[in-house]
Design a protein around this motif. Structure first.
Motif, PDB file in Angstrom:
ATOM      1  N   VAL A 221       0.839  -1.200   0.000  1.00  0.00           N
ATOM      2  CA  VAL A 221       0.000   0.000   0.000  1.00  0.00           C
ATOM      3  C   VAL A 221       0.871   1.246   0.000  1.00  0.00           C
ATOM      4  O   VAL A 221       0.640   2.198  -0.753  1.00  0.00           O
ATOM      5  CB  VAL A 221      -0.951   0.004   1.212  1.00  0.00           C
ATOM      6  N   ALA A 222       1.908   1.244   0.863  1.00  0.00           N
ATOM      7  CA  ALA A 222       2.818   2.390   0.938  1.00  0.00           C
ATOM      8  C   ALA A 222       3.584   2.574  -0.369  1.00  0.00           C
ATOM      9  O   ALA A 222       3.779   3.707  -0.834  1.00  0.00           O
ATOM     10  CB  ALA A 222       3.791   2.205   2.103  1.00  0.00           C
ATOM     11  N   GLN A 223       4.008   1.471  -0.973  1.00  0.00           N
ATOM     12  CA  GLN A 223       4.727   1.566  -2.243  1.00  0.00           C
ATOM     13  C   GLN A 223       3.817   2.087  -3.356  1.00  0.00           C
ATOM     14  O   GLN A 223       4.239   2.893  -4.198  1.00  0.00           O
ATOM     15  CB  GLN A 223       5.286   0.195  -2.613  1.00  0.00           C
ATOM     16  N   TYR A 224       2.572   1.630  -3.354  1.00  0.00           N
ATOM     17  CA  TYR A 224       1.632   2.128  -4.351  1.00  0.00           C
ATOM     18  C   TYR A 224       1.346   3.617  -4.137  1.00  0.00           C
ATOM     19  O   TYR A 224       1.237   4.378  -5.102  1.00  0.00           O
ATOM     20  CB  TYR A 224       0.327   1.328  -4.295  1.00  0.00           C
ATOM     21  N   ALA A 225       1.216   4.018  -2.869  1.00  0.00           N
ATOM     22  CA  ALA A 225       0.996   5.432  -2.567  1.00  0.00           C
ATOM     23  C   ALA A 225       2.170   6.274  -3.062  1.00  0.00           C
ATOM     24  O   ALA A 225       1.980   7.348  -3.645  1.00  0.00           O
ATOM     25  CB  ALA A 225       0.795   5.622  -1.060  1.00  0.00           C
ATOM     26  N   ARG A 226       3.380   5.783  -2.839  1.00  0.00           N
ATOM     27  CA  ARG A 226       4.574   6.505  -3.304  1.00  0.00           C
ATOM     28  C   ARG A 226       4.562   6.634  -4.825  1.00  0.00           C
ATOM     29  O   ARG A 226       4.817   7.719  -5.373  1.00  0.00           O
ATOM     30  CB  ARG A 226       5.827   5.772  -2.836  1.00  0.00           C
ATOM     31  N   TYR A 227       4.241   5.544  -5.508  1.00  0.00           N
ATOM     32  CA  TYR A 227       4.173   5.577  -6.971  1.00  0.00           C
ATOM     33  C   TYR A 227       3.094   6.545  -7.441  1.00  0.00           C
ATOM     34  O   TYR A 227       3.302   7.335  -8.370  1.00  0.00           O
ATOM     35  CB  TYR A 227       3.886   4.173  -7.508  1.00  0.00           C
ATOM     36  N   HIS A 228       1.941   6.502  -6.787  1.00  0.00           N
ATOM     37  CA  HIS A 228       0.813   7.337  -7.200  1.00  0.00           C
ATOM     38  C   HIS A 228       1.153   8.815  -7.049  1.00  0.00           C
ATOM     39  O   HIS A 228       0.908   9.607  -7.975  1.00  0.00           O
ATOM     40  CB  HIS A 228      -0.421   6.992  -6.361  1.00  0.00           C
ATOM     41  N   TYR A 229       1.692   9.204  -5.908  1.00  0.00           N
ATOM     42  CA  TYR A 229       1.982  10.614  -5.669  1.00  0.00           C
ATOM     43  C   TYR A 229       3.097  11.124  -6.576  1.00  0.00           C
ATOM     44  O   TYR A 229       3.083  12.291  -6.985  1.00  0.00           O
ATOM     45  CB  TYR A 229       2.339  10.842  -4.206  1.00  0.00           C
ATOM     46  N   ILE A 230       4.047  10.263  -6.896  1.00  0.00           N
ATOM     47  CA  ILE A 230       5.127  10.676  -7.800  1.00  0.00           C
ATOM     48  C   ILE A 230       4.595  10.824  -9.233  1.00  0.00           C
ATOM     49  O   ILE A 230       4.869  11.823  -9.919  1.00  0.00           O
ATOM     50  CB  ILE A 230       6.295   9.669  -7.761  1.00  0.00           C
ATOM     51  N   SER A 231       3.830   9.841  -9.685  1.00  0.00           N
ATOM     52  CA  SER A 231       3.330   9.876 -11.059  1.00  0.00           C
ATOM     53  C   SER A 231       2.289  10.971 -11.265  1.00  0.00           C
ATOM     54  O   SER A 231       2.157  11.512 -12.363  1.00  0.00           O
ATOM     55  CB  SER A 231       2.732   8.517 -11.442  1.00  0.00           C
ATOM     56  N   GLN A 232       1.564  11.307 -10.215  1.00  0.00           N
ATOM     57  CA  GLN A 232       0.535  12.335 -10.310  1.00  0.00           C
ATOM     58  C   GLN A 232       0.949  13.625  -9.598  1.00  0.00           C
ATOM     59  O   GLN A 232       0.078  14.434  -9.233  1.00  0.00           O
ATOM     60  CB  GLN A 232      -0.775  11.816  -9.693  1.00  0.00           C
ATOM     61  N   GLY A 233       2.242  13.799  -9.418  1.00  0.00           N
ATOM     62  CA  GLY A 233       2.739  14.929  -8.642  1.00  0.00           C
ATOM     63  C   GLY A 233       2.289  16.276  -9.174  1.00  0.00           C
ATOM     64  O   GLY A 233       1.843  17.146  -8.418  1.00  0.00           O
TER      65      GLY A 233
ATOM     66  N   GLU B  99      -5.654  -3.563  -1.457  1.00  0.00           N
ATOM     67  CA  GLU B  99      -4.583  -2.605  -1.173  1.00  0.00           C
ATOM     68  C   GLU B  99      -4.808  -1.290  -1.908  1.00  0.00           C
ATOM     69  O   GLU B  99      -4.570  -0.206  -1.369  1.00  0.00           O
ATOM     70  CB  GLU B  99      -3.236  -3.224  -1.552  1.00  0.00           C
ATOM     71  N   ARG B 100      -5.288  -1.370  -3.141  1.00  0.00           N
ATOM     72  CA  ARG B 100      -5.588  -0.159  -3.899  1.00  0.00           C
ATOM     73  C   ARG B 100      -6.731   0.627  -3.229  1.00  0.00           C
ATOM     74  O   ARG B 100      -6.681   1.852  -3.128  1.00  0.00           O
ATOM     75  CB  ARG B 100      -5.972  -0.527  -5.333  1.00  0.00           C
ATOM     76  N   MET B 101      -7.746  -0.093  -2.748  1.00  0.00           N
ATOM     77  CA  MET B 101      -8.866   0.565  -2.086  1.00  0.00           C
ATOM     78  C   MET B 101      -8.432   1.184  -0.762  1.00  0.00           C
ATOM     79  O   MET B 101      -8.937   2.249  -0.376  1.00  0.00           O
ATOM     80  CB  MET B 101      -9.995  -0.448  -1.855  1.00  0.00           C
ATOM     81  N   THR B 102      -7.505   0.549  -0.073  1.00  0.00           N
ATOM     82  CA  THR B 102      -6.976   1.114   1.167  1.00  0.00           C
ATOM     83  C   THR B 102      -6.329   2.464   0.910  1.00  0.00           C
ATOM     84  O   THR B 102      -6.532   3.429   1.652  1.00  0.00           O
ATOM     85  CB  THR B 102      -5.955   0.165   1.803  1.00  0.00           C
ATOM     86  N   PHE B 103      -5.539   2.537  -0.163  1.00  0.00           N
ATOM     87  CA  PHE B 103      -4.919   3.816  -0.505  1.00  0.00           C
ATOM     88  C   PHE B 103      -5.960   4.858  -0.865  1.00  0.00           C
ATOM     89  O   PHE B 103      -5.868   6.019  -0.451  1.00  0.00           O
ATOM     90  CB  PHE B 103      -3.937   3.653  -1.663  1.00  0.00           C
ATOM     91  N   MET B 104      -6.955   4.479  -1.661  1.00  0.00           N
ATOM     92  CA  MET B 104      -7.988   5.429  -2.056  1.00  0.00           C
ATOM     93  C   MET B 104      -8.713   5.985  -0.836  1.00  0.00           C
ATOM     94  O   MET B 104      -8.980   7.195  -0.748  1.00  0.00           O
ATOM     95  CB  MET B 104      -8.980   4.765  -3.010  1.00  0.00           C
ATOM     96  N   PHE B 105      -9.031   5.105   0.105  1.00  0.00           N
ATOM     97  CA  PHE B 105      -9.697   5.552   1.324  1.00  0.00           C
ATOM     98  C   PHE B 105      -8.785   6.485   2.121  1.00  0.00           C
ATOM     99  O   PHE B 105      -9.234   7.535   2.609  1.00  0.00           O
ATOM    100  CB  PHE B 105     -10.085   4.342   2.178  1.00  0.00           C
ATOM    101  N   PHE B 106      -7.512   6.130   2.250  1.00  0.00           N
ATOM    102  CA  PHE B 106      -6.561   6.992   2.971  1.00  0.00           C
ATOM    103  C   PHE B 106      -6.436   8.349   2.282  1.00  0.00           C
ATOM    104  O   PHE B 106      -6.414   9.396   2.949  1.00  0.00           O
ATOM    105  CB  PHE B 106      -5.196   6.308   3.022  1.00  0.00           C
ATOM    106  N   ASN B 107      -6.384   8.350   0.958  1.00  0.00           N
ATOM    107  CA  ASN B 107      -6.190   9.590   0.224  1.00  0.00           C
ATOM    108  C   ASN B 107      -7.358  10.555   0.425  1.00  0.00           C
ATOM    109  O   ASN B 107      -7.154  11.779   0.519  1.00  0.00           O
ATOM    110  CB  ASN B 107      -6.029   9.281  -1.266  1.00  0.00           C
ATOM    111  N   LEU B 108      -8.574  10.015   0.515  1.00  0.00           N
ATOM    112  CA  LEU B 108      -9.751  10.864   0.643  1.00  0.00           C
ATOM    113  C   LEU B 108     -10.138  11.136   2.096  1.00  0.00           C
ATOM    114  O   LEU B 108     -10.659  12.213   2.405  1.00  0.00           O
ATOM    115  CB  LEU B 108     -10.932  10.230  -0.091  1.00  0.00           C
ATOM    116  N   ALA B 109      -9.897  10.190   2.974  1.00  0.00           N
ATOM    117  CA  ALA B 109     -10.337  10.337   4.368  1.00  0.00           C
ATOM    118  C   ALA B 109      -9.281  10.973   5.263  1.00  0.00           C
ATOM    119  O   ALA B 109      -9.622  11.555   6.295  1.00  0.00           O
ATOM    120  CB  ALA B 109     -10.739   8.979   4.944  1.00  0.00           C
ATOM    121  N   VAL B 110      -8.006  10.881   4.879  1.00  0.00           N
ATOM    122  CA  VAL B 110      -6.921  11.390   5.727  1.00  0.00           C
ATOM    123  C   VAL B 110      -6.104  12.464   5.006  1.00  0.00           C
ATOM    124  O   VAL B 110      -5.971  13.588   5.486  1.00  0.00           O
ATOM    125  CB  VAL B 110      -5.991  10.248   6.195  1.00  0.00           C
ATOM    126  N   ALA B 111      -5.552  12.111   3.843  1.00  0.00           N
ATOM    127  CA  ALA B 111      -4.660  13.035   3.141  1.00  0.00           C
ATOM    128  C   ALA B 111      -5.381  14.294   2.696  1.00  0.00           C
ATOM    129  O   ALA B 111      -4.847  15.405   2.823  1.00  0.00           O
ATOM    130  CB  ALA B 111      -4.027  12.328   1.938  1.00  0.00           C
TER     131      ALA B 111
END
Length: 236
Positions: A9-21, A89-101
């Motif tokens: 999840v953390a690795q996917y989050a890192r990839y997502h934020y870098i690619s969509q920076g 794991e992808r859904m966990t990141f999506m939830f974190f991105n909208l509910a926390v980040a």
């Protein structure tokens, strides 16, 4: 893929934020610039919390779009689907991105806007501005639940929409308006009868029940979003 891994999840989050920076930076800059400009023009940093609160409520739509952008963009969606990350794991990141980040990003950008407006403001009570920002906005749990209802609904629309997001959001808006129009009409037609029946009924609904049902709304919508991700992520 075996098991569930927070490391992935953390690795996917890192990839997502870098690619969509760049997309996130433009969104964050808008979230900062709008209240800052309005505050400077009004020469009042107490105008910042109100604008920031509006961004906090409706900005969830933009954040949901960014959350699924790489899954919908033609140039990146094939690569996105080949990443070694499970649906959970992808859904966990999506939830974190909208509910926390997202709430944290709104709070940070609003705080920076207050600091920027402070030298131009005729009011020097910066503590009162932060109190207004927190007490009347970000620390109000009903506002957070409303934001999460909007965020989860936007995520669900982004996962279900096949082509044009604008048409999908327009259809969703029209559906909500139609629902409230129909229910409002039914209330008007039957209000007299209900009023007569209410004279003979004494119905008590505990406050805790209402609060629980209210808090369950975004949870249910996020569950539907998870179902949509499992069923349709490979069909875009």
């Amino acid at each position: 893929m075996k098991g569930y891994s927070l490391s992935r999840v953390a690795q996917y989050a890192r990839y997502h934020y870098i690619s969509q920076g760049k997309n996130y930076l433009s969104l964050l800059f808008t979230m900062f610039a709008m209240p800052a400009i309005i505050g400077i023009m009004a020469r009042n940093m107490h105008d910042v919390p109100g604008v920031a609160l509006a961004i906090y409520i409706f900005g969830a739509i933009g954040f949901a779009v960014r959350t699924t952008f790489s899954m919908r963009e033609r140039s990146s969606k094939v690569r996105e689907m080949t990443l070694p990350v499970s649906v959970e794991e992808r859904m966990t990141f999506m939830f974190f991105n909208l509910a926390v980040a997202f709430p944290l990003a709104c709070l940070i950008t609003a705080s920076l806007a207050i600091f920027v407006v402070y030298p131009f403001s005729y009011s020097r009570e910066i503590g009162a501005a932060f109190e207004q920002l927190l007490v009347d906005g970000f620390l109000e749990w009903p506002i957070y639940i409303v934001v999460q209802i909007i965020a989860s609904s936007s995520l669900l629309i982004n996962l279900l929409a096949r082509r044009n997001l604008f048409i999908a959001y327009l259809g969703a808006f029209a559906g909500v308006v139609a629902f409230f129009a129909i229910t409002g009409r039914l209330v008007v037609l039957h209000i007299d009868r209900w009023a007569e029946d209410a004279m003979f009924m004494n119905i008590y609904v505990p406050e805790a029940v209402g609060i629980t049902l209210f808090c369950l709304v975004p949870v249910i919508i996020y569950a539907f979003a998870y179902w949509a991700l499992r069923r349709r992520q490979m069909k875009w």
